[in-house]
Design a protein around this motif. Sequence first.
Motif, PDB file in Angstrom:
ATOM      1  N   TRP A  84       0.841  -1.203   0.000  1.00 46.58           N
ATOM      2  CA  TRP A  84       0.000   0.000   0.000  1.00 46.58           C
ATOM      3  C   TRP A  84       0.876   1.253   0.000  1.00 46.58           C
ATOM      4  N   ASN A  88       1.118   3.976  -3.020  1.00 46.25           N
ATOM      5  CA  ASN A  88       0.793   5.369  -2.715  1.00 46.25           C
ATOM      6  C   ASN A  88       1.950   6.296  -3.086  1.00 46.25           C
ATOM      7  N   ASN A  94      -3.567  -0.543  -6.778  1.00 46.09           N
ATOM      8  CA  ASN A  94      -3.173  -1.728  -6.027  1.00 46.09           C
ATOM      9  C   ASN A  94      -2.316  -2.652  -6.897  1.00 46.09           C
TER      10      ASN A  94
END
Length: 226
Positions: A84, A88, A94
């Motif tokens: 994650w 980000n 994902n």
Amino acid sequence: MPREYTGEVIAYDGQNLTINVGQTNIDWQKLLRYNNGQVPKVDLVFDDQERRSLLQNKHMHALIGDIASWQGEDPEEVKLWFKWAFANAFELENIKTSHMTMEQASNFISILIAFAVKHGVPLTKYRPLEMLTLDDIFKYEYQCLMNKRCVLCGTNPSDMHHLDTIGANGGNRQKINHLKLRVVQLCREHHQMAGNMGVETFLDQYHLTGIRVNTEIAKIHSLNIK
């Protein structure tokens, strides 16, 4: 939650594929619970050498295993969190580690190493100086300098060790300009060992290159750069 494992194909008869996963500890009962008692389906991804390599995958799991042991967490939970954070940071949707490119995998490993060095994670499954490529060893050396951890054992406190002869640069460490001098971060024991071995023998034995001091390193270590 998807669980990713790596194995080696040992047989294929046109319909059935047999994969050897070695000594991988698969919690089969947990997988069954996740799938309401049904045998779980899997995604099959062959390593085509454009995606992350099998060696990179091994390195990822070793690092994640060390971080998970240090935190007392499930390695899959730790892996999910770092995936994650990686997605980000690089503005990705994902992403599965098995679908990463080799460049993405290298960046992912760098994030894991940076976290481990910053927080003093004991690296027992993952041995950076034995497992990293020469380019990545350079990054690891830099992280150790910035976080003041011994590049050989991870000990903190530790000290900067000069690889270039100080006498040839004016002698007084408080007054010389440290910019571009080669250094490594070592604990007291390994500092003494490096001195006894000699610079080039020490660097060759541990696959180190030394890092030339820049303004960021100088600021962390309060070095004169004038």
